[in-house]
Design an enzyme around this catalytic site. Structure first.
Site, short mmCIF file in Angstrom:
data_model
loop_
_atom_site.label_atom_id
_atom_site.label_comp_id
_atom_site.label_asym_id
_atom_site.label_seq_id
_atom_site.Cartn_x
_atom_site.Cartn_y
_atom_site.Cartn_z
CE1 TYR A 103 -31.21 -7.20 -61.25
CE2 TYR A 103 -30.03 -5.38 -60.21
CZ TYR A 103 -30.69 -5.91 -61.30
OH TYR A 103 -30.84 -5.15 -62.43
CG ASP A 175 -33.53 -5.58 -52.86
OD1 ASP A 175 -34.76 -5.41 -52.96
OD2 ASP A 175 -32.73 -5.37 -53.79
CE LYS A 200 -36.60 -5.47 -60.67
NZ LYS A 200 -35.62 -4.37 -60.50
#
Length: 261
Positions: A103, A175, A200
């Site tokens: 990310y 993650d 999310k």
């Protein structure tokens, strides 16, 4: 019958729905108190200051720990606050291997901030065993993976990374944002610490920011708690309640939709 005997569909309800002992209310109360009464100066209760612990946040943290099959959960103000805390378990002079598909916020943290603390890093294709093996140094402490990656959705072989990392006495942080604990439980595959951007899929309503950490061992959990309490990046209590609401319907929102006829 223990909670481990239930399906994930049942667990998301049982872990997020904790009846209030005072009223019997199924949803946990939103405890909007920064401080808590102490009976005397020598014997403190479980709660004293909300940065250090809060009953509403406890329900959320216990829920994600149970769903991920970990020992301890932690709720943070954002996903990046959780990721930053995970990296701050490292020390000056340590080296971390980071998956090459990561990310953007994590990339920025690793490349722009970690060097300020004397922490070295290398980006590696963690699906290439030879490249991963070659990246280890005598001071490598952590391998950080993200699977599926955001936004490329590249999938990493978790078991393979764990086997290689643990052979070198390094921990593995994963993650798990995109899969959630419903579809993937990295701790069961040998990972030492799991992260989520609760913003999310776990929250599911695009109305809060949140981050979560779950640790496999008590020792790593103690290290995370010390940093969380010292730096104060905890999730606000109202947002804890909203995230619990989101997790409660996670399984049902994740089911495949029937084909239209």
């Amino acid at each position: 019958m223990s909670l481990s005997d239930f399906s994930d569909a049942t667990k998301v309800i049982k872990t997020t729905t904790k009846p209030d002992p005072a009223t019997g209310a199924l949803n946990p109360p939103i405890q909007l108190s920064s401080t808590f009464e102490q009976k005397d100066l020598d014997h403190f209760g479980k709660y004293d200051y909300t940065r250090s612990g809060n009953p509403t946040r406890d329900v959320l943290e216990d829920s994600i720990a149970e769903l991920e099959h970990g020992t301890r959960g932690f709720a943070f103000a954002t996903g990046m606050a959780a990721i930053s805390t995970a990296f701050l378990t490292l020390h000056q002079g340590d080296h971390v291997i980071v998956t090459s598909d990561v990310y953007g916020g994590t990339f920025r943290l690793v490349t722009e901030l970690l060097p300020n603390y004397g922490i070295e890093y290398d980006f590696v294709d963690c699906n290439d065993p030879a490249a991963l093996e070659a990246a280890f140094k005598s001071n490598t402490k952590v391998v950080y993976i993200e699977t599926p990656a955001n936004p490329t959705l590249k999938v990493t072989d978790i078991r393979q990374v764990v086997e290689i990392a643990h052979k070198h006495d390094a921990l593995v942080f994963a993650d798990n944002t995109f899969m959630t604990p419903i579809f993937q439980k990295p701790l069961d595959l040998g990972v030492d610490l799991v992260l989520h951007s609760g913003t999310k899929f776990l929250a599911g309503h695009s109305d809060i920011l949140a981050g979560l950490i779950v640790t496999k061992t008590k020792e790593l959990g103690d290290a995370v708690y010390f940093i969380q309490n010292a730096m104060g990046a905890t999730l606000g209590i109202s947002d804890c309640w909203l995230l619990l609401r989101g997790i409660k319907t996670l399984v049902f929102g994740s089911r495949p939709k029937p084909a239209m006829r």
